[in-house]
Design a protein around this motif. Structure first.
Motif, PDB file in Angstrom:
ATOM      1  N   GLY A 147       0.793  -1.238   0.000  1.00 40.92           N
ATOM      2  CA  GLY A 147       0.000   0.000   0.000  1.00 40.92           C
ATOM      3  C   GLY A 147       0.823   1.285   0.000  1.00 40.92           C
ATOM      4  N   THR A 169       0.373   8.157   4.208  1.00 36.52           N
ATOM      5  CA  THR A 169      -0.176   6.822   3.965  1.00 36.52           C
ATOM      6  C   THR A 169       0.458   5.876   4.973  1.00 36.52           C
ATOM      7  N   GLN A 186      -3.322  -1.562   8.970  1.00 33.93           N
ATOM      8  CA  GLN A 186      -3.185  -1.732   7.515  1.00 33.93           C
ATOM      9  C   GLN A 186      -2.339  -2.958   7.168  1.00 33.93           C
TER      10      GLN A 186
END
Lengths: 207, 207, 207, 207, 207, 207
Positions: free
Chosen positions: A52, A68, A74
């Motif tokens: 990601g 991010t 995540q």
């Protein structure tokens, strides 16, 4: 030899818990040490990779920047491993506003571009530097800090944290992006009423 | 207001120890928590920046690779902060050979290029991935792992560790680059005598 | 029996280090774990007592409040023991402004009076309560929080921290009480130039 | 007095969690701190005893040695207590091959016999000693180490670890006892193809 | 290859601090993490070995027992490594009296003989077992515990701790072997005056 | 701006685990790090407040004292936060008898009254002080300590601990308030049979 193979298997096979890692089952209840472990039998090499961060964050916003994260939420493979990472994209003029990570020290590496970054110590001393490609800066745990694009071109930084859940408290959101009353904010920050109400209006705060 | 200013000053001024950081005096004797702190009065913003990762490491060597560390010994500002970093340069064909970090988990971010990386768990399971630009992989503490250039072009990775002194034990140097006797190595690794002596000769080992 | 006496003495007598405590020599260089230990032979019961919280702090200041710390710098007996304390005096209208402790959770007990206190989480949620005598509130590590006198009379709170050096970053001092440039502050906080300059002028900031 | 009894009971009775220990329910999902606690009401003195080290391990195998662990998986009473143990049986000629414990320091006591033991530091220095009955050696966390019977008679050692799950990575099994490809092993260890394939064949590796 | 050798040397040679261990200089002032490190250049294999447990302790005393510690004060190589050990010799009738280790969990292995051992939890529940050769028991940190020879022959146990400085508080010495006044002891233990004075007289206490 | 709002929400909303706190679900099985977290969506400001210390404990008992804890079992908001507190009420003549906290250091603040308090070190040295209103004393982890009303009037102290579960082992209850046999107690404490039986009878012990 069979005996050794058997022994080594015995050490780990009867357990839902690998000795080395604990890939998170994010859906269950967490606990102070993180999340429950997925069974090692269901863990594959992919669980230790996160893709990601490969794409740039969207910097078309008022800060011309994007954070991010690759935190445990995540990237479940980080659970219990004491580390995490994130990418910072800074368009020209971009800024990651004043913020803290309550639970981790941060180290930043400039992949490209020029970034002015700083933190403020408990003794109120600011430590500010302008970093070029390949330079590194450290931000001690829990202190206010920021990053600003200091060149006319996009900049990218990779940051790492010594916790899988560093937390992130962005000052403006903490003060102006919720229902904390204007009166309380003003009393505890010495900011003027007009200033508080202006920022509440921009950041969606009420009260 | 003077009273507050005075109070805040009082909290920290009588101390050789900042509450937030402890930039290392590397020359004195260390202790289990790291190194003695430089006086906060002598600390500047520069102490939190490290420029030594800006230049590529020299990969003109038999592994066609270079590891450039920013551990506390190179970057004294990391002392006590629980984090460090390093750059890995991998020329085409380059490899960071099988190694461990006894005291830290590692997280790797590919700045450019293509890298095959893997680790082996305590249950002897290998977890191997091929990573492209922007992808991240985590290597749990203390396990054997490696990185190989998987493309035909140079690759760069930035790695971080959740310790200012992760340690680094490169398997071949540990086995063949010192005075550990060939007999002991053979007995404890099942490697053949010729193999051991060949690698000792390459890596400068004796005995 | 003599043998036992001898043994027990042997365990500790040859050492400059007590097994249980490590009263700080504040003058020497600290290290990441705290300060060097005074020789146990020079430690007395008084080293484990701190009298500096017995008197009220002076609240004749613009916040009508005073924070009197008993951190390791004031109370060397706390060195290495993982705990510290402080008293908060809040005159009518008094406020301990928005601040964080980068290195510790805080627990507050109201000795007398009425106090409105709150913290803001990483998810930007405010948690605010009004506390009466004898009530307790906890403030998780590293998050912005505040305390305000919520009655018309003086209030006193005792707070404890799970570190001998919790650190203290008061938001207004961090932003406005130093040489951080107005331009940087404005860019990283979205505050207006007039607001920044007004508070810099009150709090002694430059730049 | 009844009041005190009531108080003390109150402190602990409403909880599924003893303040002092947390005997593992091994079947459920673990988490980074270990396993869920069995209810204190179901814990007995037997939960704090492990009898599995009383019998010698079977040393009729190619290493003429056996490692019998008392880690949390075998001895659930250790959960959360930060310690574990194991017995090493070394028949004449026996060897515990080169290995690491990724998560713990080891301390070894020779119950009987003569053992040559050593570890290799991050600086590639070997530290090797020959130990007799009653002698003790320490192996710092995460470093390669080994033990060899140095007498003509059986030897027994008891080792302890500062973790209930020290992990165990035996070098030969990690390299040759799994599906890691020969090409990858050779590239990352500089071992010859014939050597790798020979050991893979002995240890059951594929690829 | 020279490049790698140079790099690896560079990582550690400029430092007084080995990444892996920190053999104590016992003479200097300790700190909360232990003692200052001896220079790695002056460390040899012998620093990681302790021979002081090879000989039985002298059990010709009123408890018919002896505790021989290998804590950091006796075995400086343990500094910072989070582990230590000791031997318990119990002549027939011997007893290691009720005591605590304030800073560590203990694990006990019976080398020979028969030992009754127990601890008492915070919930006041006793957990008592009789152990034979090769059996293991764990004593959670900070709880009162004891060991008694349960056979008619000498017994030997090896204990380990998850701290290099576990501390040792023997109940009778703590209460009766110092200058704590009889009145205070009686008030805080409910023991009778005659009992207190009798034990003070045996154990050398005053007051 | 919407982008930032979205990002911040994303960081935390998909998780059952807040980055900053973990309010305990006391009913489920605990684990070594504490209890499972209640979903952040069900956490309110009230979860961080405890009102149970506002009322005095009942001191009509043989020790003329009461300890009212605010540990994680009473105050679930403390789970994972590394801190807890308690109030000590001491009527005239009241005493908190000799006890230890196996898992935490304690710091005590005298709210009113006069208290004599002390602890005994591993070296058997007593450290005793008489404290007045506003004075503070620290008791290092795991050591025997006590508090006595030293005035003719009621006294109140607030104590804090650097653990949400400090544990509490009251010496008399540990020795005399359970089924540990008189013979074992006498053998391990050197107390006389009559003394042991007398206290067992008072404190409800059997055996």
């Amino acid at each position: 030899m069979l005996h050794i193979l058997f022994l080594v298997a015995l050490l780990f096979s009867s357990s839902s818990h690998a000795a080395d890692f604990c890939v998170a089952k994010l859906r269950g209840a967490g606990n102070p040490s993180g999340y429950a472990c997925r069974s090692p039998a269901n863990v594959t090499a992919d669980d230790f990779v996160f893709k990601g961060l490969a794409a740039a964050g969207n910097t078309t916003n008022i800060i011309s920047a994007a954070v991010t994260p690759a935190f445990v939420q995540q990237f479940p493979g980080l659970n219990g491993l004491g580390i995490s990472t994130a990418r910072l994209d800074l368009a020209p003029g971009g800024v990651v506003p004043m913020h803290t990570h309550p639970a981790a020290t941060e180290i930043l590496y400039v992949v490209y571009g020029k970034i002015t970054a700083g933190f403020i110590s408990s003794a109120n001393t600011p430590y500010v530097n302008t970093l070029k490609t390949g330079e590194v800066m450290v931000f001690p745990q829990g202190l206010l800090h920021f990053q600003i694009n200091a060149g006319g071109k996009p900049a990218l930084a990779i940051v790492s944290f010594n916790s899988p859940e560093p937390g992130l408290q962005i000052l403006d959101f903490a003060l102006f992006g919720n229902s904390l009353s204007s009166a309380l904010i003003e009393k505890t920050t010495f900011l003027d009423d007009a200033q508080v109400k202006k920022l509440k209006s921009v950041l969606g705060g009420t009260g």
